[in-house]
Design an enzyme around this catalytic site. Structure first.
Site, mmCIF file in Angstrom:
data_model
loop_
_atom_site.group_PDB
_atom_site.id
_atom_site.type_symbol
_atom_site.label_atom_id
_atom_site.label_comp_id
_atom_site.label_asym_id
_atom_site.label_seq_id
_atom_site.Cartn_x
_atom_site.Cartn_y
_atom_site.Cartn_z
ATOM 1 N N LEU A 39 -2.101 -3.666 7.333
ATOM 2 C CA LEU A 39 -3.014 -4.441 6.485
ATOM 3 C C LEU A 39 -3.978 -3.416 5.891
ATOM 4 O O LEU A 39 -4.433 -2.521 6.609
ATOM 5 C CB LEU A 39 -3.836 -5.406 7.340
ATOM 6 C CG LEU A 39 -3.491 -6.872 7.406
ATOM 7 C CD1 LEU A 39 -4.585 -7.633 8.147
ATOM 8 C CD2 LEU A 39 -3.278 -7.487 6.029
ATOM 9 N N ASP A 40 -4.320 -3.566 4.626
ATOM 10 C CA ASP A 40 -5.235 -2.618 3.979
ATOM 11 C C ASP A 40 -6.572 -2.559 4.713
ATOM 12 O O ASP A 40 -6.979 -3.534 5.362
ATOM 13 C CB ASP A 40 -5.512 -3.042 2.529
ATOM 14 C CG ASP A 40 -4.272 -2.935 1.661
ATOM 15 O OD1 ASP A 40 -3.327 -2.220 2.048
ATOM 16 O OD2 ASP A 40 -4.255 -3.588 0.596
#
Ligand code: URA
Length: 241
Positions: free
Chosen positions: A102-103
Site C-alpha cells: 500500500l502506498d
C-alpha cells in the site's frame, strides 16, 4: 524437529538461550524433563512446556494490520518506519512480510504473513483476488466513470486494466467511491482515476478477497487472522494451479 530449533522458532531466544533454559530443567516434553536440546520432537503433537507453560508450535503466522498513512509497507528501510516496525517482537520473529503493498500515503488493510504461497495467491493477477478500496477524489464522479471503469481503464503507460467495479457513494466537487479491482499494478487506483482526469486525495484498502479490515483496529493496530480468515487464505493455496 530438534527441540532447540522448535523453541528458538517460538521465541525462546537463541539456541544458546534455549540451552540455558534446558540446563535449568525448565523444559519438559510429554511430562518428562529434558536434558539437552538435540532430541527430536513432534512439535504439533508432543506436549512441550517451558516453565510449565505450553508451547503451541506453528510455522506460519497470518496477521492483518490497519496501516496508517506515513508508514511504508516494506520489510526494511534505512530511513523510513516500516509496517514491520509496528509489530511486537513476538510477531516479528516469524519474519512476516506484506502480501501486496500500500502506498505510503494510503491506509487500511495489509495482510502480513511468512507463508510465501499464501502471499503469492493473494496478490497474483492470475488468482484475481478482489481488492476493495474506499477512495476520495477531487472531482465529480459520474455514471460515465462507472461505465469506463467497468470496461477497463487505459493507464498512462498504455496498459488496459481489467474491469474495475466502481460504486459511487457521494458525488460533488469532491466525491467518494468504493472501487474493486483484481490487479495490483504500481499506483493502480491513483492512475485509474488520473486517466479519467481525477486526483485521488485519500485512499484506504478495505478488503482483500474474503478478508475485510476489522473496523475495531485503530490505525497502526493489528491482530492475527481468525480461523475463518485463515481458512480462506489456505483455500487459495489449496486451489493453486
Ligand atoms: N492503488 C494505489 O494507487 N495505491 C495503493 O497503495 C494501492 C492501490
Amino acid at each position: 524437529m530438534r527441540l532447540d530449533k522448535v523453541l528458538a522458532h517460538m521465541g525462546y531466544g537463541s539456541r544458546k538461550d534455549v540451552k540455558e533454559l534446558i540446563k535449568k530443567e525448565w523444559v519438559t516434553v510429554n511430562g518428562a524433563r529434558v536434558k539437552h536440546g538435540r532430541i527430536h520432537v513432534d512439535p504439533y503433537n508432543d506436549v512441550i512446556m517451558v516453565k510449565q507453560t505450553p508451547v503451541h508450535y506453528r510455522k506460519y503466522i497470518y496477521v492483518m494490520i490497519n496501516k496508517p498513512q506515513g508508514i511504508i509497507s516494506a520489510t526494511t528501510d534505512r530511513r523510513e518506519k516500516t509496517i514491520i516496525d509496528l509489530l511486537p517482537p513476538d510477531v516479528q520473529r516469524f519474519n512476516p512480510f506484506p502480501a501486496g503493498r500500500l502506498d505510503k500515503d494510503a491506509e487500511g488493510l495489509v495482510i502480513l504473513t511468512n507463508d510465501g504461497e499464501v502471499a503469492h495467491q493473494l496478490t497474483s493477477p492470475k488468482k484475481a483476488v478482489k481488492k476493495t478500496y474506499y477512495v476520495t477524489v477531487d472531482g465529480r464522479i459520474t455514471e460515465k466513470d462507472v461505465w469506463q471503469f467497468a470496461q477497463g481503464i487505459i493507464l498512462d503507460d498504455g496498459y488496459q486494466t481489467k474491469p474495475g467495479d466502481l460504486t459511487i457513494l457521494t458525488s460533488g466537487c469532491i466525491s467518494t467511491v468504493e472501487l474493486g479491482i483484481t490487479e495490483g499494478k504500481f499506483h493502480q487506483v491513483k492512475r485509474m482515476f488520473a486517466a479519467v482526469g481525477k486526483k485521488v486525495i485519500y485512499l484506504k484498502r478495505l478488503q482483500m478477497g474474503d478478508i475485510r479490515l476489522d473496523t475495531t483496529l485503530e490505525p497502526g493496530a493489528f491482530r492475527e487472522l481468525t480461523k475463518t480468515e485463515r481458512k480462506y487464505c489456505l483455500s487459495l493455496k489449496a486451489k493453486k494451479n
